[in-house]
Structures are given as C-alpha cells and as structure tokens.
Scaffold this motif. Structure first.
Motif, PDB file in Angstrom:
ATOM      1  N   LEU A 170       0.831  -1.195   0.000  1.00 10.73           N
ATOM      2  CA  LEU A 170       0.000   0.000   0.000  1.00 10.73           C
ATOM      3  C   LEU A 170       0.867   1.248   0.000  1.00 10.73           C
ATOM      4  CD1 LEU A 170      -2.683  -0.898   2.716  1.00 10.73           C
ATOM      5  CD2 LEU A 170      -2.542  -1.669   0.334  1.00 10.73           C
ATOM      6  N   ARG A 171       0.533   2.185  -0.873  1.00 11.20           N
ATOM      7  CA  ARG A 171       1.102   3.533  -0.826  1.00 11.20           C
ATOM      8  C   ARG A 171       0.027   4.445  -0.243  1.00 11.20           C
ATOM      9  NH1 ARG A 171       2.409   2.062  -6.312  1.00 11.20           N
ATOM     10  NH2 ARG A 171       4.577   1.361  -6.469  1.00 11.20           N
ATOM     11  N   LEU A 172       0.383   5.169   0.813  1.00 12.47           N
ATOM     12  CA  LEU A 172      -0.590   5.967   1.546  1.00 12.47           C
ATOM     13  C   LEU A 172       0.010   7.309   1.942  1.00 12.47           C
ATOM     14  CD1 LEU A 172      -1.557   3.080   3.988  1.00 12.47           C
ATOM     15  CD2 LEU A 172      -2.912   3.770   2.006  1.00 12.47           C
ATOM     16  N   LEU A 173      -0.845   8.284   2.152  1.00 16.02           N
ATOM     17  CA  LEU A 173      -0.434   9.553   2.736  1.00 16.02           C
ATOM     18  C   LEU A 173      -0.976   9.652   4.148  1.00 16.02           C
ATOM     19  CD1 LEU A 173      -1.209  12.120  -0.132  1.00 16.02           C
ATOM     20  CD2 LEU A 173       1.027  11.189   0.475  1.00 16.02           C
ATOM     21  N   HIS A 174      -0.257  10.360   5.022  1.00 17.68           N
ATOM     22  CA  HIS A 174      -0.795  10.618   6.355  1.00 17.68           C
ATOM     23  C   HIS A 174      -0.215  11.912   6.912  1.00 17.68           C
ATOM     24  CE1 HIS A 174       2.880   9.303   8.636  1.00 17.68           C
ATOM     25  NE2 HIS A 174       3.061   8.552   7.566  1.00 17.68           N
ATOM     26  N   TRP A 175      -0.976  12.525   7.807  1.00 22.69           N
ATOM     27  CA  TRP A 175      -0.538  13.728   8.501  1.00 22.69           C
ATOM     28  C   TRP A 175       0.075  13.331   9.841  1.00 22.69           C
ATOM     29  CZ3 TRP A 175      -1.381  18.530   6.204  1.00 22.69           C
ATOM     30  CH2 TRP A 175      -2.292  18.559   5.147  1.00 22.69           C
ATOM     31  N   ASP A 176       1.043  14.100  10.320  1.00 24.44           N
ATOM     32  CA  ASP A 176       1.508  13.889  11.686  1.00 24.44           C
ATOM     33  C   ASP A 176       0.835  14.906  12.599  1.00 24.44           C
ATOM     34  OD1 ASP A 176       2.858  16.316  11.425  1.00 24.44           O
ATOM     35  OD2 ASP A 176       4.834  15.402  11.190  1.00 24.44           O
ATOM     36  N   CYS A 225      -0.066  -5.676   3.524  1.00 19.97           N
ATOM     37  CA  CYS A 225      -1.218  -6.289   4.181  1.00 19.97           C
ATOM     38  C   CYS A 225      -1.728  -7.456   3.343  1.00 19.97           C
ATOM     39  CB  CYS A 225      -2.329  -5.265   4.377  1.00 19.97           C
ATOM     40  SG  CYS A 225      -3.123  -4.752   2.833  1.00 19.97           S
ATOM     41  N   ASN A 226      -2.677  -8.164   3.880  1.00 19.61           N
ATOM     42  CA  ASN A 226      -3.343  -9.245   3.162  1.00 19.61           C
ATOM     43  C   ASN A 226      -4.148  -8.656   1.995  1.00 19.61           C
ATOM     44  OD1 ASN A 226      -5.413 -11.403   2.541  1.00 19.61           O
ATOM     45  ND2 ASN A 226      -4.336 -12.412   4.221  1.00 19.61           N
ATOM     46  N   ALA A 227      -4.102  -9.308   0.845  1.00 17.62           N
ATOM     47  CA  ALA A 227      -4.826  -8.820  -0.330  1.00 17.62           C
ATOM     48  C   ALA A 227      -6.321  -8.695  -0.063  1.00 17.62           C
ATOM     49  CB  ALA A 227      -4.591  -9.749  -1.518  1.00 17.62           C
ATOM     50  N   ALA A 228      -6.843  -9.520   0.860  1.00 17.28           N
ATOM     51  CA  ALA A 228      -8.289  -9.505   1.123  1.00 17.28           C
ATOM     52  C   ALA A 228      -8.763  -8.205   1.754  1.00 17.28           C
ATOM     53  CB  ALA A 228      -8.659 -10.681   2.034  1.00 17.28           C
ATOM     54  N   ILE A 229      -7.866  -7.466   2.409  1.00 17.45           N
ATOM     55  CA  ILE A 229      -8.288  -6.222   3.066  1.00 17.45           C
ATOM     56  C   ILE A 229      -7.595  -5.000   2.459  1.00 17.45           C
ATOM     57  CG2 ILE A 229      -8.799  -7.389   5.245  1.00 17.45           C
ATOM     58  CD1 ILE A 229      -6.152  -6.254   6.345  1.00 17.45           C
ATOM     59  N   ALA A 230      -6.875  -5.194   1.366  1.00 19.91           N
ATOM     60  CA  ALA A 230      -6.052  -4.110   0.819  1.00 19.91           C
ATOM     61  C   ALA A 230      -6.879  -2.889   0.431  1.00 19.91           C
ATOM     62  CB  ALA A 230      -5.253  -4.614  -0.378  1.00 19.91           C
ATOM     63  N   HIS A 231      -7.934  -3.090  -0.331  1.00 22.39           N
ATOM     64  CA  HIS A 231      -8.690  -1.948  -0.830  1.00 22.39           C
ATOM     65  C   HIS A 231      -9.432  -1.224   0.289  1.00 22.39           C
ATOM     66  CE1 HIS A 231      -7.517  -2.701  -4.832  1.00 22.39           C
ATOM     67  NE2 HIS A 231      -8.215  -3.795  -4.995  1.00 22.39           N
ATOM     68  N   GLU A 232      -9.916  -1.972   1.273  1.00 22.28           N
ATOM     69  CA  GLU A 232     -10.607  -1.295   2.368  1.00 22.28           C
ATOM     70  C   GLU A 232      -9.624  -0.527   3.242  1.00 22.28           C
ATOM     71  OE1 GLU A 232     -12.500  -4.790   3.855  1.00 22.28           O
ATOM     72  OE2 GLU A 232     -11.256  -4.874   5.672  1.00 22.28           O
ATOM     73  N   LEU A 233      -8.401  -1.030   3.391  1.00 23.61           N
ATOM     74  CA  LEU A 233      -7.396  -0.275   4.138  1.00 23.61           C
ATOM     75  C   LEU A 233      -7.033   1.015   3.412  1.00 23.61           C
ATOM     76  CD1 LEU A 233      -4.806  -2.780   5.680  1.00 23.61           C
ATOM     77  CD2 LEU A 233      -6.698  -1.596   6.771  1.00 23.61           C
ATOM     78  N   VAL A 234      -6.908   0.941   2.093  1.00 26.86           N
ATOM     79  CA  VAL A 234      -6.636   2.149   1.318  1.00 26.86           C
ATOM     80  C   VAL A 234      -7.730   3.176   1.583  1.00 26.86           C
ATOM     81  CG1 VAL A 234      -6.582   3.122  -1.015  1.00 26.86           C
ATOM     82  CG2 VAL A 234      -5.259   1.070  -0.489  1.00 26.86           C
ATOM     83  N   ASP A 235      -8.965   2.718   1.599  1.00 27.32           N
ATOM     84  CA  ASP A 235     -10.069   3.655   1.816  1.00 27.32           C
ATOM     85  C   ASP A 235     -10.065   4.205   3.240  1.00 27.32           C
ATOM     86  OD1 ASP A 235     -12.474   4.960   0.806  1.00 27.32           O
ATOM     87  OD2 ASP A 235     -13.511   3.730   2.270  1.00 27.32           O
ATOM     88  N   ILE A 236      -9.790   3.355   4.223  1.00 31.99           N
ATOM     89  CA  ILE A 236      -9.738   3.817   5.619  1.00 31.99           C
ATOM     90  C   ILE A 236      -8.667   4.881   5.782  1.00 31.99           C
ATOM     91  CG2 ILE A 236      -9.080   3.131   7.961  1.00 31.99           C
ATOM     92  CD1 ILE A 236     -10.508   0.442   7.400  1.00 31.99           C
ATOM     93  N   PHE A 237      -7.468   4.625   5.260  1.00 34.14           N
ATOM     94  CA  PHE A 237      -6.383   5.591   5.437  1.00 34.14           C
ATOM     95  C   PHE A 237      -6.600   6.837   4.574  1.00 34.14           C
ATOM     96  CE2 PHE A 237      -4.165   1.888   7.233  1.00 34.14           C
ATOM     97  CZ  PHE A 237      -3.712   2.474   8.407  1.00 34.14           C
ATOM     98  N   ARG A 238      -7.309   6.699   3.463  1.00 34.66           N
ATOM     99  CA  ARG A 238      -7.657   7.891   2.680  1.00 34.66           C
ATOM    100  C   ARG A 238      -8.587   8.786   3.499  1.00 34.66           C
ATOM    101  NH1 ARG A 238     -10.036   5.702  -1.442  1.00 34.66           N
ATOM    102  NH2 ARG A 238      -8.414   5.747  -3.009  1.00 34.66           N
TER     103      ARG A 238
END
Length: 615
Positions: free
Chosen positions: A83-89, A101-114
């Motif tokens: 996963l490539r993600l952005l985050h604020w400190d 992460c596991n492929a089964a949760i990859a897209h939902e993690l992308v959405d959560i962190f977005r």
C-alpha cells in the motif's frame, strides 16, 4: 545596491524553492516512505496515485526477506499487497506512508487511510517494520504504524494476525499493549508507561470516540482496546472468515472470456477504471493478440478527467494506437455511428459503475446494447461490484421523465451490477432495439450483495472517495437545486450549502474552478452549510437515501423568502418523479415521502430476483 541585493535574494529564494519542489517530486515518484511532502506537490502528482494497493514490487519483496517475511506454508507474495498511503503527523505535515497487508483487506485499508488523511488524522510514522529489522519493540518505540510481519504473538509460539497481514497497529508508542506474563504485568513497548492511563488526554491516543476506531470497526475490525483480559490499544484485527477472499474482477479471468473473442474484432466500452495489476485492460488484450479495433468512452472520457456533462472529443490511445470514440456529448443519440458499428464483431464492456439511476455509465451501456442489437453484434460484460449494491431505495423512474440521467424504470438505488442490470433490461424488454441482443456476463468471484466493496480507483472526478460514493444518492439531488454540493472543493458530494444559509450554519466553503469542475455552481461564492465528510459509513448505510438534507436546505431558504426557484426542472429528472419535489414544497415529512415509494421498491426487488447473479 540595496535593490540589487534584494533582487539577488529573491532569485536565490526562488531557486531554492524550485530545488525543493524538484526534490519533493522525486520523493513522490520514488515513493520514499517516511519523507514529508507539500500539499501542492501532492495535488500536482495526483492524490489518487498516493492511495494505491499494488502487487509487492521486487525491491520491497527483497527488503522483506528474512525480516518481516520468512518462508512458510501459510502465506506468500501473491496473498499480500503493498500500500502507498499519505498521512498527517501531529504537527500537520504530510508524510508518505507504506504498508504491506493481506490482499483480502487491501482496498478497504486504502479507503480507511484515505479517510483518515482527509480528516487530517495524525499518524506519526508509517514505514515497513523491516526498517527496524522487524523488531517489534523498536518500531513501537518509534511510534511506527504497520501491518504485516510474519511472527508469533509476543511470548508465545502462536502466529499473530500480523503474520496473515490481517492486523494493523496504529501509533504504537502512545497506544501500548498492556497485559500479564507469568503472573507479572507486561508492557509493549517498554517505554510507554506514561500512556497506560487511558483517562488522560495526550496526542495520538486511540479510544472509542476516535475516528480510527470508528472507521476500522465499521469495516468489521476488532479493537484490542476492547479486549477483557488484556489491552492492546494500538491494535485492529480482522478474522480471515470476515476478510473473505478478495473479490476477483471479471476482467482478471482471462480464461473465461478470451476464447469468446478469439479471432474476432473487438470494441471495448471502458474508461480509466479498467485496471488490472496497474495496467489497463486494453494493454492486456493487445498484448495477448486480441484485435481491438475501437474503444468507446463514456461521460468524463476514457481517462476520467472531463467535467460532468462536458462534451468529450474522439482521441487515440497513445499506448496501443487504438482509436477512442467518445459517446458523450457530440454524437447524435450518444451512440456509435453506423460506420463505427461495422468495425467490430463483439462489444466488451468493462467499466466501474456506482449503482445509481442518475449515474450515466449504465445509460451509455444500454444505448450501446441497443446499437448492438440493431447490428446483430454480441455483447460481453466483464462484471464489477456495485459499491452501493447492498440496498435498494428511492422512487421508480416515471418514463415520462426519461433522460440521460434516468433511462430505465428502476429505483434511484437499484442494488444491481451492470451485468445484472443489462440482463434485466433485456429480459424485461426495456430497451428499444437491444431486447434480442446476444448477451454474455462474466461474473465477479467472491462477491455478494452484502459485500462493502471499496473502489480502488475513483470512478469519476467528483466521486474521489467512498464517502462521496456512499453520500451520492442523498446529495446528487442538489444538482437540481440552487444549492452547492461541494463541486469545486476538495470534498465534492460530501458538503452542501448556499450563501443565504449563513444565518443557520457557521461552516463554510467556497467553490473554485478546479480540474473536473471548471465552472461549478456558486463559483467563488462563500457557501454556508453542512460538512458530511466524516459521517460514519454505517450511519450512511443505515439511512440509505436521506432526504433530510434537501428538506433542510429548502426550509432554510424558504425562511428567507427564497423558496421560489429553489428547484430546477433537473430535480424531477434526477428523482424520476414529480411527487418528491411537490411533497417537499407542501411541507411533508421525509417519512411521508419515503412511504410513497416503499411498495414500488418491494415490487421491483421481487421482479429483479431472477436476474441476480450474486446472493
């Protein structure tokens, strides 16, 4: 002399700024996780490119060997995603993040962190544990957030959920693990004593009022802070049974449809959403020797960047040289010419829809099926999940109001995939010339109508995230009013407001001319209203179509004597009936209006049953 010094100083400062921008651009291109970048460079690079789930790159896989990944018989490279993600400190600086992460949760993690990024939620550090030698204590002391690490639960021989890539540890120093071992109190990281008293307030703290808690639990994750015998305040995990096998798009199942198009001339109806492992379907087809003679593109164009409703010109795909024929805005009837129809034998459909009657991709598909029926062409739909496929709601279209934003007698939220909808349109004889069309649908795998599928790619410019996709049924009707729904901001379809709503609301936004919304309603006018961008998913799902937003805005302007002209003629086309507008004007409640369409929806659900491909 002073003027000369000032000029030289400005030149030097400008040069330094250019050098810094170039460095940040390189950081983004190479994705140097942990580094900081500016909001301007993120915008120029493309925010969508900063939230991706991809197969693990070779250099990352090599880095993981012997550290977070060890040879085993349970999980391999194909089961994981990078996963490539952005985050604020906490100091509101933007960082590049990474996670495996596991492929089964990859897209939902992308959405959560977005969503966490959109809310400026603070995460101090997010790099792979390999940077700490996969030493859990060291990375927790550094307050690092991570997911996959093939290891046992601390102090045991039992594999951790992290070994399956199904657990996420967030802001680990400030949210420690507290338990007992051999009868004695145990703390990880050992430097986190100051953060064990959860009654105190401190930065990066996770509790049940926290946005991260709300987002993860809405996706079915368990929080370690809720455990009874021990507490793991940093920890969110999901059972493999809950994180079912990842959905497999139909376009990934080459063996299912390549034999059907062998030695045939193929036209493709598609756009930027038809990606397979980072490459477009058309590239995969040409590479496999398929004779792709044309690409038909919908509203927003093949690359998905044009404004809503804008006329899109024909083009040529630079990668393959295949001509792109636009079906939106400048062709009569928004359907192919007779000449274009003679250029192929079979139409292949691969495009991501969002399951709304006023979202135009299905309308273009139906017109293409009509054209194919008239020309005796076969249609093959490579099906995709419907992100709003878990419910059915809204009035059935009165066909007197048929238009480009309402083409079939279906509810606003129909709950069907494009494949199912095409089967129903043909089966119910709703089309003009396509009712006898030869249709084949290649279904998705591991998908049901209860699957909350997070889209990996924004389907159009003003639906940039799942918050907008889920709010779309409730907020799109504002397109038929004088109220802005956030086009021209960074939160389209997540806000609503108007300059005259200032008396009731203090929250404000100002629509600007931006890519994908060059001339938004109420351009450059400060609008006061409501921000729905952090409304929990589960609340949106429970409410389904929420008319209270429209009613609220109408009553707000009515109180100022501005009710006349609130609705435009487009409102009835979007809702598909006149009674919704009429009942709002009469002052009827949302419950009264919803009751009007309830029986129609139940009848529709019964009628569609025989066309469903998924449970």
């Amino acid at each position: 002399m002073n003027r000369l010094i000032s000029t030289v100083t400005i030149i030097l400062l400008s040069a330094n700024c250019l050098t810094l921008r170039a460095q940040e651009a390189e950081i983004l291109q190479q994705w140097k996780a942990g580094e900081t970048v500016s909001a301007a460079d993120v915008e120029q690079f493309g925010e969508a490119r900063c939230f991706e789930a991809v197969e693990i790159p070779n250099n990352i896989w090599e880095q993981m060997q012997g550290k977070t990944y060890k040879p085993n018989s349970y999980i391999g490279r194909k089961d994981l995603r990078y996963l490539r993600l952005l985050h604020w400190d906490y100091d509101q600086r933007i960082h590049l993040g990474e996670m495996v992460c596991n492929a089964a949760i990859a897209h939902e993690l992308v959405d959560i962190f977005r969503q966490l990024y959109k809310a400026h939620y603070p995460i101090q550090r997010m790099v792979l544990p390999d940077n700490y030698g996969a030493d859990d204590e060291l990375q927790m002391r550094a307050n690092n957030s991570s997911c996959f690490c093939y290891r046992a639960i601390s102090g045991t021989k039992k594999l951790s959920k992290h070994s399956m890539g199904l657990a996420i540890d967030l802001n680990t120093l400030y949210n420690p693990y507290v338990g007992t071992r051999n009868g004695r109190r145990f703390l990880e990281p050992s430097t986190a004593e100051a953060y064990t008293d959860r009654s105190k307030t401190f930065q990066y703290k996770i509790d049940q009022n926290d946005l991260a808690y709300r987002l993860f639990t809405s996706y079915g994750y368990t929080w370690g802070g809720s455990w009874q015998t021990r507490k793991d305040y940093q920890h969110f995990e999901k059972e493999l049974s809950q994180a079912t096998k990842p959905v497999v798009m139909a376009d990934e199942q080459f063996s299912s449809y390549l034999p059907l198009i062998k030695e045939k001339r193929v036209a493709l109806f598609s756009n930027h959403t038809a990606m397979i492992s980072g490459r477009h379907l058309v590239d995969h087809l040409v590479e496999r020797g398929v004779n792709v003679t044309a690409i038909f593109s919908p509203e927003h164009g093949f690359r998905g960047k044009a404004d809503a409703g804008a006329s899109v010109s024909d083009d040529v795909d630079p990668q393959t040289g295949v001509p792109i024929l636009s079906l939106y805005g400048h062709r009569q009837g928004n359907r192919p010419s007779d000449e274009a129809m003679q250029g192929f034998d079979v139409l292949l459909v691969d495009i991501q829809d969002v399951g709304l009657r006023f979202y135009t991709y299905y309308v273009t598909m139906c017109r293409l099926i009509d054209a194919c029926g008239a020309s005796n062409k076969e249609v093959i739909i490579l099906d995709r999940p419907n992100p709003n496929g878990h419910y059915v709601d809204g009035p059935i279209l009165d066909m007197k109001l048929r238009s480009g934003v309402g083409y079939l007698p279906i509810p606003v939220v129909h709950g069907m995939t494009l494949g199912e909808l095409a089967k129903m349109a043909i089966g119910e004889k709703w089309l003009k010339e396509g009712n006898e069309c030869r249709l084949t649908v290649i279904p998705c795998l591991n998908y049901t109508h209860n699957t909350h599928y997070a889209l990996p790619i924004a389907p159009s410019p003003n639906l940039p995230n799942m918050q907008a996709v889920y709010l779309y049924p409730s907020l799109c009707p504002f397109e038929g009013t004088v109220v802005s729904l956030g086009r021209g901001t960074d939160k389209p379809f997540q806000l609503y407001g108007h300059p005259l709503m200032k008396g009731k609301y203090t929250f404000s936004f100002t629509p600007r001319s931006v890519s994908g919304a060059t001339n938004p309603p109420l351009l450059n006018q400060e609008c006061f209203g409501v921000d729905l961008s952090t409304l929990p998913y589960e609340k949106i799902w429970d409410e389904q179509i929420n008319l209270s937003y429209i009613i609220d805005a109408y009553n707000c302007l009515k109180a100022q004597g501005k009710a006349d002209g609130f609705f435009t003629s487009f409102f009835d086309k979007l809702l598909g009936q006149t009674y919704v507008r009429e009942m709002i004007v009469e002052g009827r409640s949302e419950a009264d209006i919803r009751a009007r369409w309830k029986q129609d929806v139940e009848q529709f659900k019964a009628k569609r049953m025989k066309y469903l491909l998924y449970k």
